[in-house]
Scaffold this motif. Structure first.
Motif, PDB file in Angstrom:
ATOM      1  N   GLU A  51       0.852  -1.188   0.000  1.00  0.00           N
ATOM      2  CA  GLU A  51       0.000   0.000   0.000  1.00  0.00           C
ATOM      3  C   GLU A  51       0.887   1.236   0.000  1.00  0.00           C
ATOM      4  O   GLU A  51       1.887   1.301   0.706  1.00  0.00           O
ATOM      5  N   ASP A  52       0.543   2.223  -0.835  1.00  0.00           N
ATOM      6  CA  ASP A  52       1.234   3.503  -0.768  1.00  0.00           C
ATOM      7  C   ASP A  52       0.211   4.584  -0.438  1.00  0.00           C
ATOM      8  O   ASP A  52      -0.883   4.282   0.040  1.00  0.00           O
ATOM      9  N   ARG A  97       0.571 -10.247 -13.645  1.00  0.00           N
ATOM     10  CA  ARG A  97       0.318 -10.753 -12.286  1.00  0.00           C
ATOM     11  C   ARG A  97       0.210  -9.605 -11.281  1.00  0.00           C
ATOM     12  O   ARG A  97       0.609  -9.734 -10.124  1.00  0.00           O
ATOM     13  N   VAL A  98      -0.332  -8.483 -11.755  1.00  0.00           N
ATOM     14  CA  VAL A  98      -0.482  -7.313 -10.882  1.00  0.00           C
ATOM     15  C   VAL A  98      -1.872  -6.708 -11.041  1.00  0.00           C
ATOM     16  O   VAL A  98      -2.365  -6.538 -12.168  1.00  0.00           O
ATOM     17  N   ILE A  99      -2.521  -6.418  -9.921  1.00  0.00           N
ATOM     18  CA  ILE A  99      -3.716  -5.573  -9.949  1.00  0.00           C
ATOM     19  C   ILE A  99      -3.497  -4.431  -8.962  1.00  0.00           C
ATOM     20  O   ILE A  99      -2.960  -4.627  -7.862  1.00  0.00           O
ATOM     21  N   ARG A 100      -3.873  -3.235  -9.386  1.00  0.00           N
ATOM     22  CA  ARG A 100      -3.693  -2.045  -8.534  1.00  0.00           C
ATOM     23  C   ARG A 100      -4.998  -1.265  -8.539  1.00  0.00           C
ATOM     24  O   ARG A 100      -5.657  -1.139  -9.577  1.00  0.00           O
ATOM     25  N   LEU A 111      -4.283  -8.552   2.453  1.00  0.00           N
ATOM     26  CA  LEU A 111      -5.082  -7.326   2.460  1.00  0.00           C
ATOM     27  C   LEU A 111      -5.443  -6.937   3.889  1.00  0.00           C
ATOM     28  O   LEU A 111      -5.438  -5.751   4.251  1.00  0.00           O
ATOM     29  N   GLU A 112      -5.748  -7.936   4.684  1.00  0.00           N
ATOM     30  CA  GLU A 112      -6.137  -7.687   6.075  1.00  0.00           C
ATOM     31  C   GLU A 112      -4.952  -7.375   6.973  1.00  0.00           C
ATOM     32  O   GLU A 112      -5.131  -6.850   8.076  1.00  0.00           O
ATOM     33  N   GLN A 113      -3.739  -7.669   6.512  1.00  0.00           N
ATOM     34  CA  GLN A 113      -2.550  -7.448   7.340  1.00  0.00           C
ATOM     35  C   GLN A 113      -1.722  -6.233   6.918  1.00  0.00           C
ATOM     36  O   GLN A 113      -1.167  -5.537   7.766  1.00  0.00           O
ATOM     37  N   ASN A 114      -1.643  -5.981   5.598  1.00  0.00           N
ATOM     38  CA  ASN A 114      -0.671  -5.016   5.081  1.00  0.00           C
ATOM     39  C   ASN A 114      -1.260  -3.694   4.626  1.00  0.00           C
ATOM     40  O   ASN A 114      -0.527  -2.842   4.116  1.00  0.00           O
ATOM     41  N   THR A 115      -2.569  -3.524   4.763  1.00  0.00           N
ATOM     42  CA  THR A 115      -3.188  -2.284   4.305  1.00  0.00           C
ATOM     43  C   THR A 115      -3.991  -1.647   5.432  1.00  0.00           C
ATOM     44  O   THR A 115      -4.111  -2.211   6.520  1.00  0.00           O
TER      45      THR A 115
END
Length: 670
Positions: free
Chosen positions: A15-16, A54-57, A93-97
């Motif tokens: 996440e940025d 292999r990327v979704i943003r 998603l639940e840990q890093n954002t």
């Protein structure tokens, strides 16, 4: 290194400042699964800023939506996306954002001791709301919330209690004009042990720093100037918030600017009917309470949940679940109610069947098109004369560029108008003509120009607007005028235990019913925008004078904010197009404080199996009810037929919603 890990199927989530990035999951498969599950490419196209390899943003705002999407793919048989990859992505998603905040525990931001200021104590559903407000605003980083609660559930008191528990330095209440005194000023005087000193903008007196401000919608420009000078925490309750659902209206823009200009703000949207029909209407709410709802996100959101969107509403429903607290009126208001349907036969009923109206419209359209084609050169000359006058006023390069764009768009539209692909250009031209060119013209030319510009651009659309307004609109009004002597209003009023309210969408019908009932020995009072009487004054008379009965009103003038428990009977002479209007109208009598069984009468023209302009309104209402239920996640106890969808999407002919909207805009200038 990260590229290699992703290629090998190692999932990472980062996440940025603006975006969340998921790597290591095959984007192509996610796209396939989304299309298969929701049947639209809007989600893939507009929710994600990047989806490939292999990327979704995607913007951080859409974190909960993507979490929901991945969960649904995970629990669907035959998904193309790797289940292991999805599980890893969900976990990260639940840990890093920012979404890790959602499951955390928080200390309450509310001071419960402030409840001692009030005469009453909160009911269980009100306490539940306070607790949810404290947790959800912290968990989701919100500066406000939506209180979706029916009439009679105590929204006014809840807003005041919440304001005090939040230790507000100022409480800036925004409400319909008819609620400023009767609801809010009265509550501030009567609900506290010690009456609050209140400044009501409608009084016209100078603001002297009062903590409690009551502002009606039309006074938001004044409120904007005041809040810019306030220091401290400001709570902004927005009463009947569905009235500010339109992102295009000036008062909505003022309200959003007010909310965004306050450094420490809590915004409470309150309505029993928060969404009228489409998810698009939630944009003002999100703009005012969610800092992650940026301009970029708004543009994407509009593309996904456009004005005609009917898919992916389950995804939107998840968002509503996060930002709203819902209370059904029936959970608090337990009055006995009954609804009666009266099918009305009239001697000339055949004149109002859809076939008859369609024939009238067709003849009108043919005649008007023939006229405009024969006079097109004259209209063109008027149009060009207006443009010459405007061009002489241009004195800078920026205006020259804008005028050049306008003329290019007009040429494009006149060459062959496509309402779907050229909607943006049509809107630009309409705005330019009305707000830029017209103000520079002499008075005698201005009206002629507004008619001529439509003939030049799209005569067919101009004629459609005239037909919808001049033929169909008049038929609808006349139909309900002709029904009045056959409705049995006298018997309904005489049989009611208390007083009666009669609703119509049309001012002409309100006036005609009032006149008719006077000839029958009744003493009715009419309420609509053209009576010249303040609504609060009329309602007070209706309450105090036992001889006044019934109250006859338009939906627009009386359907919100005003409790009328002196009546227990309501007659709906026509069905409004939107579910929120009928819900609000019913709630005038069915609310806390009502001590008598409540009765409703719905009246429709009876033309047997042939649909007519009266029953068609009912179909549109049913469509609206289904849309609202889908968005808010409520059960809908009916079936949707092709007739209902056609009624909303095409009205009487095979016209698109965009055509209808543009045509009616053109007719308004005619």
């Amino acid at each position: 290194m990260k590229f290699l890990q992703r290629a090998l199927g190692f999932v990472d989530v980062s996440e940025d400042e603006k975006y969340i990035t998921i790597g290591g999951v095959k984007a192509e498969n996610i796209g396939k699964d989304i299309l298969r599950l929701w049947g639209t490419n809007r989600i893939e196209q507009y929710m994600f800023s990047e989806i490939g390899g292999r990327v979704i943003r995607f913007p951080k705002f859409f974190g909960p939506e993507v979490h929901y999407i991945l969960n649904k793919i995970l629990n669907t048989k035959g998904a193309a996306t790797s289940r292991g990859g999805i599980r890893d992505a969900l976990k990260l998603l639940e840990q890093n954002t920012w979404m890790k905040r959602i499951t955390q525990e928080y200390e309450s931001i509310l001071n419960m001791d402030a409840l001692k200021l009030f005469k009453k104590q909160p009911m269980p559903h009100q306490m539940n709301f306070f607790q949810m407000y404290s947790h959800r605003t912290q968990a989701y980083g919100l500066n406000g919330y939506l209180l979706s609660a029916g009439a009679g559930t105590g929204k006014t008191l809840m807003a005041l209690m919440l304001s005090e528990m939040l230790a507000a330095d100022y409480v800036a209440i925004v409400c319909p004009k008819n609620a400023a005194y009767r609801v809010w000023a009265t509550s501030l005087a009567e609900e506290y042990h010690d009456p609050r000193k209140t400044w009501v903008i409608a009084d016209g007196k100078p603001y002297e720093g009062q903590k409690y401000i009551v502002c009606h919608y039309e006074g938001l420009d004044k409120l904007k100037a005041i809040v810019s000078r306030l220091n401290g925490r400001v709570v902004v309750p927005l009463d009947e918030s569905h009235n500010l659902n339109s992102d295009d209206s000036l008062r909505t823009q003022y309200f959003i600017e007010i909310c965004r200009s306050i450094r420490m703000v809590h915004v409470l949207w309150m309505s029993g009917t928060p969404v009228k029909a489409l998810g698009y209407e939630s944009i003002p709410l999100l703009r005012s309470i969610d800092p992650l709802f940026t301009d970029e996100v708004e543009a994407r959101f509009k593309k996904i949940y456009g004005r005609d969107a009917t898919k992916a509403l389950d995804i939107l429903r998840q968002r509503f679940g996060m930002i709203s607290f819902h209370v059904e009126s029936s959970a608090v208001v337990t009055n006995e109610t009954s609804t009666h349907t009266k099918m009305i036969k009239i001697p000339n009923g055949k004149a109002y069947t859809l076939d008859a109206v369609r024939a009238d419209m067709q003849k009108f359209i043919e005649d008007r098109l023939k006229y405009y084609m024969s006079e097109r050169k004259t209209y063109r000359k008027t149009y060009e004369r207006a443009l010459d006058i405007y061009e002489d006023t241009i004195d800078n390069s920026e205006d020259k560029r804008a005028f050049k764009i306008y003329k290019r768009y007009v040429d494009m539209i006149a060459a062959g108008f496509d309402p779907t692909s050229m909607a943006k250009e049509a809107k630009y031209c309409n705005h330019f003509e009305k707000n830029i060119i017209a103000p520079t013209l002499p008075k005698d030319l201005k009206k002629a120009f507004m008619s001529a510009k439509s003939v030049v651009k799209y005569p067919q659309l101009k004629v459609l607007g005239e037909a919808l307004g001049g033929v169909l609109g008049k038929k609808r009004v006349q139909c309900h005028l002709d029904m009045i002597p056959y409705m049995g209003l006298e018997a309904i009023i005489n049989a009611a235990t208390k007083k009666t309210i009669i609703f119509s969408s049309y001012v002409e019908v309100v006036d005609a019913i009032t006149k008719y009932l006077k000839t029958k020995g009744f003493n009715p009072i009419a309420v609509h925008a053209q009576t010249g009487q303040e609504l609060s004054q009329a309602v007070n008379q209706f309450f105090k004078d036992p001889k006044l009965n019934p109250l006859v009103a338009t939906y627009q003038s009386l359907s919100t904010a005003v409790p009328i428990i002196v009546a227990n009977c309501t007659v709906f002479t026509n069905m409004p197009y939107r579910e929120y209007e009928i819900t609000q109208a019913r709630a005038r009598t069915n609310r806390l404080g009502q001590d008598t069984a409540v009765e409703y009468y719905n009246t429709f023209l009876d033309t047997g199996k042939e649909p007519n302009v009266s029953t068609r309104s009912r179909d549109i209402l049913e469509w609206s009810r289904q849309q609202v239920a889908a968005i808010l996640g409520q059960d809908y106890g009916g079936t949707i037929t092709a007739e209902m969808v056609n009624a909303m999407e095409s009205q009487e002919e095979d016209f698109s919603p965009i055509q209808i909207s543009l045509a009616m805009e053109e007719y308004a200038d005619f």
